[in-house]
Write an enzyme that holds these catalytic residues in place. Structure first.
Site, mmCIF file in Angstrom:
data_model
loop_
_atom_site.group_PDB
_atom_site.id
_atom_site.type_symbol
_atom_site.label_atom_id
_atom_site.label_comp_id
_atom_site.label_asym_id
_atom_site.label_seq_id
_atom_site.Cartn_x
_atom_site.Cartn_y
_atom_site.Cartn_z
ATOM 1 N N GLY A 1 0.820 -1.209 0.000
ATOM 2 C CA GLY A 1 0.000 0.000 0.000
ATOM 3 C C GLY A 1 0.847 1.248 0.000
ATOM 4 N N ASN B 1 -5.997 -4.961 8.108
ATOM 5 C CA ASN B 1 -5.805 -5.313 6.709
ATOM 6 C C ASN B 1 -6.948 -6.226 6.299
ATOM 7 O OD1 ASN B 1 -4.874 -6.050 4.160
ATOM 8 N ND2 ASN B 1 -3.536 -7.639 4.967
ATOM 9 N N TYR C 1 0.398 -12.419 -6.647
ATOM 10 C CA TYR C 1 0.664 -11.002 -6.903
ATOM 11 C C TYR C 1 1.046 -10.170 -5.679
ATOM 12 C CZ TYR C 1 -0.339 -6.136 -8.233
ATOM 13 O OH TYR C 1 -0.251 -4.786 -8.429
#
Length: 461
Positions: free
Chosen positions: A35, A109, A251
């Site tokens: 982030g 999160n 990813y």
């Protein structure tokens, strides 16, 4: 959104002898890939909680001056990509809440799927919200539960029973540091140790950056409480079917991280090898799109025997730009981030390995860059299946109408992005990329099989 965005990252430490704020800063820098919209740190000093946070990268937000003011024996931190709520400063975490029992700080999160219902109930009972983030709903629930139960960890447990969706939590009270992971295990969370310090992190790469030893992963549903250096584990909510987000391995996570029994780099290499097995093609070189496509490209090359080379140079020092979203500006943004090594691809038949295709616009621009650099052929290989469903657990995948795979066949998509061929990793092979994983996986964005009821969200979508 043409490409996926990162998740959030959380980091926490109890350290009676060191400098928790400085350590947390280094942990956040290691988690920066999760982030880039905001960063924050809260510390506990003499039962009072102090914090500093702002929008931007961790090294933009923090400096020697503001870190020096964050003294204490424990700290929690957060790097943010907004999947619920906007990117405004008030939504940057940790959130600090003052209530009748004292002060509470929380980093989160994930994404709570029943936020609207919970928020409505709280508002009817007089709650006033200062942010648009679902984290504030969690904080209010914990504060309310704490008033009627004997400890903050019991309040966290009672709150977890009300939440649906993805959440890893770090909660700091005047006396305790608490880590919790949702019962499905959607998001990773691990425990580390360094001398007398106890550390929690979204990924093990942050433990490596501070020379902490990896101890274990937090179990799905587990609540861990640190008080005066003693660790207590509550596993009452553990034992259900796990659903770790498979895209952590494809990813999101850094390739050097170890998540629930698997090294991310090895999972991506396996994905590339399976791609080479199921979708071979005659070509001269294999190249990966940085960063998550690099490991998969290596696996493809090793299995196929086709040489791997560096086809793209990534600019890691791009400042955030505020430009109008015109076609020219979008293409310029891609070129600012990636540049093709013409000497590598010129005159070559190229296999380009990437992690995903969302709308197809970014993939089309990258293929165009390769052709402009002289590539004779461009064969695109994607190390995940095609997106056909949105995600409601924290991955920024848009609604179905915006996903290219729902309106175009593989052959049509190949033509749209101007590739000579296109192949996705099969769903069967996807579930083979992490054979040593301790958890099962959520693959809802590919199959529509959600582990949590999201029917109300699908109707809204």
């Amino acid at each position: 959104m043409s490409k996926l965005h990162e998740e959030c990252g959380v980091f926490g430490i109890w350290d009676p002898e060191g400098n928790p704020a400085n350590t947390t800063y280094y942990g956040l820098v290691a988690l920066q890939h999760r982030g880039q919209e905001g960063a924050g740190i809260a510390v506990n000093r003499d039962r009072e909680i102090y914090q500093y946070k702002d929008t931007g990268l961790a090294n933009e937000v923090f400096n020697e001056e503001n870190l020096s003011k964050l003294k204490g024996r424990m700290a929690i931190g957060h790097v943010r990509y907004s999947t619920a709520g906007g990117s405004a400063r008030e939504n940057v975490q940790p959130l600090v809440l003052r209530y009748i029992k004292g002060t509470l700080a929380i980093s989160h999160n994930g994404n709570i799927t029943n936020t609207a219902q919970l928020k409505k109930e709280l508002e009817h009972n007089g709650a006033i919200f200062q942010t648009t983030a679902d984290t504030e709903v969690i904080a209010y629930l914990i504060a309310r539960e704490r008033i009627s139960c004997g400890s903050i960890e019991a309040a966290v447990k009672n709150t977890m029973k009300k939440l649906k969706g993805a959440f890893t939590l770090l909660v700091m009270s005047p006396n305790k540091l608490i880590a919790a992971r949702d019962p499905w295990g959607f998001r990773p969370l691990c425990i580390g140790k360094r001398d007398k310090a106890i550390v929690f992190s979204s990924e093990t790469c942050a433990l490596d950056s501070i020379d902490a030893e990896f101890v274990r992963d937090v179990k799905p549903g587990e609540i861990i409480t640190i008080e005066d250096g003693e660790m207590r584990c509550d596993t009452e909510l553990c034992g259900g079917k796990s659903s770790l987000c498979i895209f952590e391995h494809i990813y999101f996570a850094r390739p050097d991280s170890f998540i629930d029994g698997e090294v991310v780099h090895e999972c991506r290499k396996r994905a590339g090898a399976f791609l080479a097995q199921q979708a071979p093609v005659d070509a001269d070189i294999v190249i990966g799109v940085p960063d998550s496509g690099l490991s998969a490209a290596q696996g493809y090359a090793e299995y196929s025997g086709i040489p791997e080379d560096t086809g793209f140079i990534k600019n890691k020092y791009i400042a955030r730009t505020f430009i109008k979203p015109t076609q020219d500006s979008r293409e310029t943004a891609v070129k600012m981030k990636l540049n093709v090594l013409k000497s590598v691809v010129n005159g070559k038949r190229v296999i380009m390995v990437d992690d995903s295709i969302v709308r197809g616009t970014t993939s089309g621009r990258i293929v165009k860059m390769l052709r402009d650099a002289g590539a004779k052929e461009v064969h695109v290989r994607i190390s995940s299946p095609a997106f056909t469903w949105p995600c409601f657990f924290g991955v920024d995948i848009p609604n179905r109408s915006q996903l290219i795979a729902n309106s175009h066949s593989v052959e049509e998509t190949a033509k749209i992005i101007n590739a000579d061929s296109l192949e996705y990793l099969s769903l069967e092979n996807l579930h083979k990329i992490a054979p040593a994983s301790n958890l099962d996986f959520c693959d809802a964005c590919f199959t529509g099989n959600y582990p949590v009821d999201v029917e109300h969200l699908l109707k809204e979508d």
